[in-house]
Motif scaffolding. Structure first.
Motif, mmCIF file in Angstrom:
data_model
loop_
_atom_site.group_PDB
_atom_site.id
_atom_site.type_symbol
_atom_site.label_atom_id
_atom_site.label_comp_id
_atom_site.label_asym_id
_atom_site.label_seq_id
_atom_site.Cartn_x
_atom_site.Cartn_y
_atom_site.Cartn_z
ATOM 1 N N THR A 1 -5.293 2.136 -2.935
ATOM 2 C CA THR A 1 -6.156 2.024 -1.762
ATOM 3 C C THR A 1 -6.068 0.613 -1.179
ATOM 4 O O THR A 1 -5.684 -0.347 -1.864
ATOM 5 C CB THR A 1 -7.627 2.304 -2.122
ATOM 6 N N ARG A 2 -6.468 0.486 0.067
ATOM 7 C CA ARG A 2 -6.448 -0.816 0.743
ATOM 8 C C ARG A 2 -7.354 -1.820 0.017
ATOM 9 O O ARG A 2 -7.019 -2.993 -0.107
ATOM 10 C CB ARG A 2 -6.875 -0.655 2.200
ATOM 11 N N HIS A 3 -8.479 -1.333 -0.461
ATOM 12 C CA HIS A 3 -9.414 -2.196 -1.188
ATOM 13 C C HIS A 3 -8.758 -2.762 -2.448
ATOM 14 O O HIS A 3 -8.880 -3.961 -2.742
ATOM 15 C CB HIS A 3 -10.684 -1.413 -1.537
ATOM 16 N N ILE A 4 -8.071 -1.917 -3.191
ATOM 17 C CA ILE A 4 -7.412 -2.352 -4.429
ATOM 18 C C ILE A 4 -6.307 -3.355 -4.112
ATOM 19 O O ILE A 4 -6.188 -4.397 -4.770
ATOM 20 C CB ILE A 4 -6.838 -1.140 -5.201
ATOM 21 N N LYS B 1 -5.611 -10.974 -3.566
ATOM 22 C CA LYS B 1 -6.524 -12.121 -3.632
ATOM 23 C C LYS B 1 -6.441 -12.799 -5.001
ATOM 24 O O LYS B 1 -6.372 -14.027 -5.098
ATOM 25 C CB LYS B 1 -7.951 -11.650 -3.350
ATOM 26 N N ALA C 1 0.834 -1.205 0.000
ATOM 27 C CA ALA C 1 0.000 0.000 0.000
ATOM 28 C C ALA C 1 0.866 1.250 0.000
ATOM 29 O O ALA C 1 0.614 2.200 -0.751
ATOM 30 C CB ALA C 1 -0.941 -0.007 1.198
ATOM 31 N N ALA D 1 -6.011 -5.324 -1.539
ATOM 32 C CA ALA D 1 -6.627 -6.583 -1.111
ATOM 33 C C ALA D 1 -7.150 -7.372 -2.309
ATOM 34 O O ALA D 1 -6.960 -8.592 -2.392
ATOM 35 C CB ALA D 1 -7.754 -6.305 -0.112
ATOM 36 N N ASP D 2 -7.796 -6.691 -3.242
ATOM 37 C CA ASP D 2 -8.328 -7.351 -4.434
ATOM 38 C C ASP D 2 -7.213 -7.956 -5.274
ATOM 39 O O ASP D 2 -7.299 -9.108 -5.701
ATOM 40 C CB ASP D 2 -9.133 -6.355 -5.272
ATOM 41 N N ARG D 3 -6.162 -7.182 -5.518
ATOM 42 C CA ARG D 3 -5.058 -7.678 -6.358
ATOM 43 C C ARG D 3 -4.340 -8.850 -5.683
ATOM 44 O O ARG D 3 -4.007 -9.838 -6.337
ATOM 45 C CB ARG D 3 -4.056 -6.573 -6.679
#
Length: 116
Positions: free
Chosen positions: A49-52, A58, A43, A54-56
């Motif tokens: 962003t944290r969401h991005i 995963k 990050a 986490a998605d990548r």
């Protein structure tokens, strides 16, 4: 055509891009190749962003390019380690790096002279 629809394309370049071609993904892989393993480091390094992130992460784990190893239990936190499959992308990233150094040099504005 949606980006992920390339997963089934006949072209191996298109299929590879469907996995690593999203914004931030190659930068996460770059950081892994440089020895980073933690979410916060990705990050901070990428600015995503944290969401991005986490998605990548995963998607990279699901694709077998990274593996998760827990380093903390409460809350559960993971190190993300490149698999052999993930390490095979190193030459491609080195090629991007070398091309960028040659064709996209850093353009810095001149610093004002302190005596002026």
């Amino acid at each position: 055509m949606k980006w992920r629809a390339l997963e089934d394309d006949w072209c191996p370049v298109a299929r590879t891009l469907s996995l690593v071609g999203e914004r931030w993904t190659l930068l996460i892989l770059r950081d892994c190749l440089l020895g980073e393993t933690r979410f916060e480091a990705f990050a901070r390094s990428t600015g995503a962003t944290r969401h991005i992130i986490a998605d990548r992460l995963k998607r990279l784990v699901a694709a077998g390019l990274l593996e998760q190893k827990p380093y903390q239990q409460r809350p559960v936190r993971y190190d993300y380690i490149l698999t052999e499959r993930g390490k095979e992308l190193a030459p491609a990233l080195e090629t991007f790096r070398d091309w960028g150094r040659t064709h996209l040099p850093i353009r810095r504005s001149a610093r004002p002279n302190a005596t002026e």
